[in-house]
Design an enzyme around this catalytic site. Structure first.
Site, PDB file in Angstrom:
ATOM      1  N   GLU A 288       0.628  -1.131  -0.052  1.00  0.00           N
ATOM      2  CA  GLU A 288       0.017  -0.168   0.042  1.00  0.00           C
ATOM      3  C   GLU A 288       0.839   1.311   0.008  1.00  0.00           C
ATOM      4  OE1 GLU A 288      -3.160  -0.190   3.113  1.00  0.00           O
ATOM      5  OE2 GLU A 288      -4.027  -1.774   1.962  1.00  0.00           O
TER       6      GLU A 288
ATOM      7  N   GLU B 259      -5.143  -8.958   0.945  1.00  0.00           N
ATOM      8  CA  GLU B 259      -5.835  -8.556   2.123  1.00  0.00           C
ATOM      9  C   GLU B 259      -7.278  -8.376   1.901  1.00  0.00           C
ATOM     10  OE1 GLU B 259      -4.301  -5.197   4.634  1.00  0.00           O
ATOM     11  OE2 GLU B 259      -2.243  -5.898   3.943  1.00  0.00           O
TER      12      GLU B 259
HETATM   13  C1  BGP Z   1      -4.437  -2.414   5.230  1.00  0.00           C
HETATM   14  C2  BGP Z   1      -2.879  -2.778   5.993  1.00  0.00           C
HETATM   15  C3  BGP Z   1      -2.723  -3.666   7.002  1.00  0.00           C
HETATM   16  C4  BGP Z   1      -3.639  -3.646   7.955  1.00  0.00           C
HETATM   17  C5  BGP Z   1      -5.167  -3.423   7.363  1.00  0.00           C
HETATM   18  C6  BGP Z   1      -6.276  -3.413   8.253  1.00  0.00           C
HETATM   19  O1  BGP Z   1      -4.520  -1.042   5.087  1.00  0.00           O
HETATM   20  O2  BGP Z   1      -2.132  -3.108   5.000  1.00  0.00           O
HETATM   21  O3  BGP Z   1      -1.437  -3.635   7.452  1.00  0.00           O
HETATM   22  O4  BGP Z   1      -3.445  -2.824   8.791  1.00  0.00           O
HETATM   23  O5  BGP Z   1      -5.229  -2.425   6.436  1.00  0.00           O
HETATM   24  O6  BGP Z   1      -6.537  -1.992   8.646  1.00  0.00           O
HETATM   25  P1  BGP Z   1      -6.334  -1.242  10.082  1.00  0.00           P
HETATM   26  O7  BGP Z   1      -5.128  -2.025  10.544  1.00  0.00           O
HETATM   27  O8  BGP Z   1      -6.296  -0.035   9.939  1.00  0.00           O
HETATM   28  O9  BGP Z   1      -7.722  -1.769  10.644  1.00  0.00           O
END
Ligand code: BGP
Length: 458
Positions: free
Chosen positions: A161, A360
């Site tokens: 990201e 993800e």
């Molecule tokens: C994505 C990231 C992850 C994880 C996920 C969930 O953007 O790549 O590392 O964090 O989001 O988001 P959050 O942790 O903000 O709930």
């Protein structure tokens, strides 16, 4: 019963700073993510899910789940704690054990080199990604990893990201106070990340021609608020400002015209050097990693750009707005939209014609362990089912999606909202502040996903 292709890679995801803990253990250097993950009231990542001490048990759980691939991250500051370029032997040893045990269990490691966690040493010494020196340091780190794990790690991700990694000053050390200047640094950093990514891809081709590599992109599926032509165009601008400029750089080594002219018009265009274009166009990724949680909605912006708002990348000829057609929940404030995944896969493939893997996709929820030590997470099963069905439809239509990794394998500390926001298939028994023993408990979704993998489909 919906069956996927035989070689479909079912897996699950984590990232180093969100799962490992092991703060300053084993020669690890400090990273931006060690400075707190979201304020005084929420968990930091010092212990996280304590994977650093539970890694073997965790791999056993992955094997029990039936995972074919484990999408994980290396901690840059564990492998290279400073700016000398000398690797930390203990850090490599930690990953040796983990990678070897994954392979022993028949699980393919798919490793992200840079997942939000920026080592503090280069941030303090020369401003991190704001400087071109960071490109060489990243390349040194990549070289160490590619050589050391050659033949064992066959799938790499360059950067997770880039949109968030370069927008969040907390993650990358951008401390500019003036909002417009902040945006300028952001785009300079992003340009350097793109150069580093291409150099790393070329380097992997030299070191290990059998391994594959690609970026992991938070795909932005943006709907226009109305069918007004201005809103339709606003949605296109938004996708370009939040996704295509990054992937166009990863795949074609160039910015799309609107993005380039926008940055020039507003004095945000990064400093470039003469040979950069050659380097940017010299290599191409093998695949695109897709992260998808929710879609977005925009309307046209009539006034000029607004700096200093959150999210900080939301500058452009559009304004983010609510979508009344998607279901919002406590932690999924943008709403749940499985069809958005299909839309995103289609658009990404049409523009880049590269294979895709879902890195993800997941549902956050506040959970507490019941007296029976169980978590009945039907909401998560439902979320994942709806999204897997969209992936299936895409595969059936001929889109080359070759794997699916939900976020997250176990509960991990959120990137910015602590430990109450849980996504895992396995519950970690800890609270924001009381880390207890971080015992693992399988949620209902674990058993459900185990069956999905066993049946190769829903
Ligand atoms: C994505 C990231 C992850 C994880 C996920 C969930 O953007 O790549 O590392 O964090 O989001 O988001 P959050 O942790 O903000 O709930």
């Amino acid at each position: 019963m919906t069956s996927f292709p035989d070689n479909f890679l079912w897996g699950a995801s984590t990232s180093a700073f969100q799962i490992e803990g092991g703060y300053m253990e084993g020669g690890k250097g400090l990273a931006t993510t060690d400075m707190g993950t979201g304020g005084p009231d929420v968990a930091d990542n010092k212990v996280a899910s304590d994977h650093f001490h539970h890694w073997k048990e965790d791999v056993d759980l992955m094997a029990e789940l039936g995972m074919k691939v484990y999408r994980m991250g290396f901690s840059w500051s564990r492998i290279m704690p400073d700016t000398t370029g000398i690797p930390n032997a203990e850090g490599l040893e930690f990953y040796d054990q983990l990678i070897n045990y994954l392979l022993e269990k028949g699980i393919q490691p798919f490793v992200t080199l840079y997942h939000f966690e920026c080592p503090m040493a280069p941030v303090e010494e020369f401003g991190g990604w704001a400087s071109r020196k960071m490109i060489d340091l990243y390349l040194k780190y990549a070289e160490i990893c590619f050589k050391h794990f050659k033949g064992r790690i066959k799938m790499w991700a360059t950067v997770n990201e880039q949109l968030i990694a370069t927008s969040s000053g907390r993650l990358n050390g951008n401390t500019e106070k003036d909002p417009k200047q902040y945006a300028k640094v952001l785009y300079q950093m992003s340009y350097h990340v793109s150069l580093a990514e291409h150099k790393a891809i070329s380097l992997l081709r030299e070191i290990d021609s059998e391994a594959t590599i690609g970026p992991v992109c938070a795909i932005q599926v943006i709907y226009p608020r109305t069918c007004k032509p201005e809103d339709i165009l606003a949605a296109e601008y938004a996708e370009e400002m939040m996704q295509y400029y990054l992937l166009d750089m990863s795949v074609y080594g160039k910015y799309p015209p609107y993005f380039e002219s926008y940055l020039k018009k507003h004095g945000l265009y990064p400093h470039t050097e003469e040979d950069d274009a050659v380097c940017l166009q010299d290599s191409k990724p093998d695949f695109i990693g897709i992260n998808y949680y929710f879609s977005g909605c925009v309307e046209a912006r009539e006034d000029g750009p607004e700096y200093g708002i959150f999210p900080p990348w939301a500058i452009g000829d559009y304004k983010m707005c609510e979508n009344p057609h998607v279901l919002k929940t406590e932690w999924m404030a943008n709403g749940i939209d499985p069809k958005g995944l299909m839309a995103g896969l289609r658009k990404t493939y049409h523009r880049y014609r590269l294979p895709m893997i879902i890195c993800e996709n997941g549902m956050a929820y506040s959970e507490t362990l019941g007296e029976d030590h169980k978590i009945h997470d039907t909401y998560r099963i439902d979320y994942l089912t709806q999204h897997i069905l969209q992936v299936k439809e895409a595969v059936d239509e001929g889109y080359p999606v070759f794997g699916y990794c939900p976020w997250s394998f176990i509960d991990v500390v959120s990137s910015h909202q602590g430990f109450s926001k849980r996504y895992g298939l396995i519950y970690i028994d800890r609270t924001e502040k009381d880390v207890k023993e971080c015992k693992r408990y399988k949620k209902d979704s674990f058993y459900w996903y185990q069956n999905v993998i066993k049946n190769n489909g829903l």
